[in-house]
Scaffold this motif. Sequence first.
Motif, short mmCIF file in Angstrom:
data_model
loop_
_atom_site.label_atom_id
_atom_site.label_comp_id
_atom_site.label_asym_id
_atom_site.label_seq_id
_atom_site.Cartn_x
_atom_site.Cartn_y
_atom_site.Cartn_z
N UNK A 170 0.82 -1.22 0.00
CA UNK A 170 0.00 0.00 0.00
C UNK A 170 0.85 1.27 0.00
N UNK A 171 2.08 1.17 0.52
CA UNK A 171 2.93 2.36 0.56
C UNK A 171 3.34 2.82 -0.84
N UNK A 172 3.17 1.95 -1.84
CA UNK A 172 3.58 2.28 -3.21
C UNK A 172 2.42 2.78 -4.08
N UNK A 173 1.26 2.96 -3.49
CA UNK A 173 0.12 3.42 -4.29
C UNK A 173 0.22 4.90 -4.61
N UNK A 174 -0.24 5.27 -5.81
CA UNK A 174 -0.31 6.68 -6.19
C UNK A 174 -1.72 7.21 -5.97
N UNK A 175 -1.97 8.42 -6.37
CA UNK A 175 -3.27 9.03 -6.09
C UNK A 175 -4.41 8.29 -6.79
N UNK A 176 -4.21 7.95 -8.07
CA UNK A 176 -5.28 7.28 -8.82
C UNK A 176 -5.63 5.93 -8.17
N UNK A 177 -4.63 5.18 -7.78
CA UNK A 177 -4.86 3.88 -7.13
C UNK A 177 -5.53 4.06 -5.77
N UNK A 178 -5.09 5.08 -5.05
CA UNK A 178 -5.68 5.38 -3.73
C UNK A 178 -7.16 5.72 -3.87
N UNK A 179 -7.49 6.59 -4.82
CA UNK A 179 -8.89 6.99 -5.01
C UNK A 179 -9.74 5.79 -5.42
N UNK A 180 -9.21 4.96 -6.32
CA UNK A 180 -9.94 3.78 -6.77
C UNK A 180 -10.29 2.85 -5.60
N UNK A 181 -9.29 2.52 -4.81
CA UNK A 181 -9.49 1.59 -3.69
C UNK A 181 -10.48 2.15 -2.68
N UNK A 182 -10.36 3.43 -2.38
CA UNK A 182 -11.23 4.01 -1.36
C UNK A 182 -12.65 4.26 -1.85
N UNK A 183 -12.83 4.44 -3.14
CA UNK A 183 -14.18 4.48 -3.69
C UNK A 183 -14.87 3.13 -3.48
N UNK A 184 -14.17 2.05 -3.80
CA UNK A 184 -14.75 0.72 -3.70
C UNK A 184 -14.99 0.30 -2.25
N UNK A 185 -14.14 0.78 -1.34
CA UNK A 185 -14.26 0.35 0.06
C UNK A 185 -15.18 1.24 0.89
N UNK A 186 -15.65 2.34 0.32
CA UNK A 186 -16.34 3.37 1.10
C UNK A 186 -17.61 2.86 1.78
N UNK A 187 -18.38 2.00 1.11
CA UNK A 187 -19.68 1.57 1.66
C UNK A 187 -19.52 0.63 2.85
N UNK A 188 -18.69 -0.40 2.71
CA UNK A 188 -18.59 -1.43 3.75
C UNK A 188 -17.40 -1.23 4.68
N UNK A 189 -16.40 -0.54 4.20
CA UNK A 189 -15.19 -0.24 5.01
C UNK A 189 -14.51 -1.49 5.56
N UNK A 190 -14.65 -2.59 4.83
CA UNK A 190 -13.91 -3.81 5.18
C UNK A 190 -12.65 -3.86 4.30
N UNK A 191 -11.65 -3.11 4.70
CA UNK A 191 -10.45 -3.01 3.88
C UNK A 191 -9.23 -3.33 4.72
N UNK A 192 -8.34 -4.15 4.15
CA UNK A 192 -7.08 -4.50 4.80
C UNK A 192 -5.95 -4.10 3.85
N UNK A 193 -5.06 -3.26 4.32
CA UNK A 193 -3.91 -2.89 3.50
C UNK A 193 -2.65 -3.39 4.19
N UNK A 194 -1.70 -3.84 3.38
CA UNK A 194 -0.43 -4.35 3.87
C UNK A 194 0.68 -3.49 3.29
N UNK A 195 1.60 -3.07 4.12
CA UNK A 195 2.69 -2.26 3.59
C UNK A 195 3.65 -1.84 4.68
N UNK A 196 4.75 -1.28 4.25
CA UNK A 196 5.79 -0.81 5.17
C UNK A 196 6.17 0.60 4.74
N UNK A 197 5.76 1.59 5.53
CA UNK A 197 6.07 2.97 5.18
C UNK A 197 7.58 3.20 5.09
#
Length: 630
Positions: A170-197
């Motif tokens: 998830x630390x490698x996502x850009x704005x377009x990818x971020x917006x896409x994922x959060x649009x899809x997750x907005x209703x149920x908010x069951x989202x798991x992201x894995x990453x290392x800042x």
Amino acid sequence: MAVTFTNKAADEMKERISDLLKQNGGAGYALPWVGTFHSICVKILRVNYALAGISPEFSIYDRADQIDAVKEAMRQLGIDSKYTNPNAVINYISSAKAELVGPQSYSEYALNYFEQQVAKIYPEYQKILKSNNALDFDDLIMRTVNLLQDNPAVLSKYQDLFTHIMVDEYQDTNKAQYVLVNLLAFKHKNICVVGDDAQSIYSFRGANITNILNFEKDYPNATIIKLEQNYRSTGVILDASNSVIKHNKNKKEKTLWTKNIRGEEITVYEAADQQDEAQWVANKILNLDSKDIAVLYRTNAQSRALEEVFLREGISYTVVGSTEFYKRKEIKDIMAYLRLIFNNQDDLSLKRIINVPRRKIGSVTLANLQKEALTVNLAILPYLFSLNESELRKWGVGVSEFCHLLKKMIVTAEQQTVSVLLEDLIEFSGYKSSLSDGSNENEQRLENIRELITVARNFDEFVGRNGLELFLENISLIEGYNRQDDDNNPTVKLMTVHAAKGLEFQHTFIVGLEEGIFPHSNSYMDPEQMEEERRLAYVAITRAKERLYLVYADSRIFYGKETSNPASRFISDIPSELLSFEDSGSNMSFSNDWSEVVESHEYQEENRIEVNIGDMVYHDIFWKGKNPRF
């Protein structure tokens, strides 16, 4: 839905999920959507093509197709590719799409001349894609985001389909990818992201570290699970990596630990110069009983000195993620120029560079030139030199410019050193300006050419053709060394730190650890870039499994200029008890004791800090140092 960045990772995820389903009696269930951002977006666009304003049989353009489309757009607009690099245009358009900036809006962000040219080309490029019923890779994500934002019913459909979402790296996502994922997750908010800042090192590709740093703000009820146990490295290496990354302000707090052995101390070597650095690394490798070895560096140009020593010592190596130094296009181009300057009969070299950079000299013109030259029993360049100005102009402006350039460079070669010749050549040929477009790719090519000038400076005691002859002979001998890439010889991996992410090695060397190189000088004036340099150092250190070697040079000729920079701050971040020091006998001293540092993170005129001669001081940009004794 599970999303990752590479097809290889996606395939492994599918395999593991399939195995888990079988183990839990779910063999009859369909697999969830698993894939890269691009593959998932393609599936969505194929189904909803009408609402997306495209045909269901749309093509997906790769890099070569994109360049052709940009060239066509430039031709239609009358923009000369000699002055506006199509590759760089593609990079800028790609960056715009990653930020969800469309062709009509781009002009608002165009600040300099090149960006203003892109602002003209971008809309025309999109028209060409549309007329060919094609999308490029960046369109796949941007058009999917646009589809979901503009069609609430479609968005709701996919929100209900993807009730649970997982995103890898998830630390490698850009704005377009971020917006896409959060649009899809907005209703149920069951989202798991894995990453290392701490491994966010791709801002130059559009990756935005704030996406992972702000995850709890986006999802206040999120549960954070820290995966702090490390299974790769020794305790000493992990302590070193923790000591380096702790200096970053924008980060998630965590401390890596391991059940592995404590391990040996980290070896720090102070080399006299880049040749000594490369020779020391080679000597160490020759005494290691291991095939699992990597040498990491900050920029591709640094491989040159290592390659030359490895060839001489018979050490088999592979340059990962790049081409061997003397096989890189820009180096072969410049060497072709030099060979032609030295030997006017070299038609093979002439054919390589007569249209590099572009002079509008096509294959037909070149074939006709060779045909005419053969009629008078001459090579092409001597034939051109035999023509008067009127006869020369008949072959076109490009041929005339090339002929005059070579005449000028031949005179320079007779009167100057090779390094001066190279400086003039890249300037007057237009090669330098053709690469000066601000793109990361072309900046690396310029760095490689500057490193070739570094080699040329070794011959500065010779003036005229004798120096050029010796230089060309030296390069030919280097290129002529036999490579021994067989199973009986350890193949050492040479690569940039960026290319090493995700890999691991038993023995890891990090070279060029000097201020201005690593951290890179471009990061000095930007705290965010400096933090990314520190994350890059963290990534480099954690590639090592058993032994880590840190190397810096007292002085080096880099990009054609002699420098003498202090050891990298990333070395002094590591506690001295974790380090074992070696040096080449130079007079440069290295201190690891910063216990009496005077810190001033925010300098204010009305609140001066008393600093005495000899005090250790800290500055946000210039970092740590001793107040000099004037």
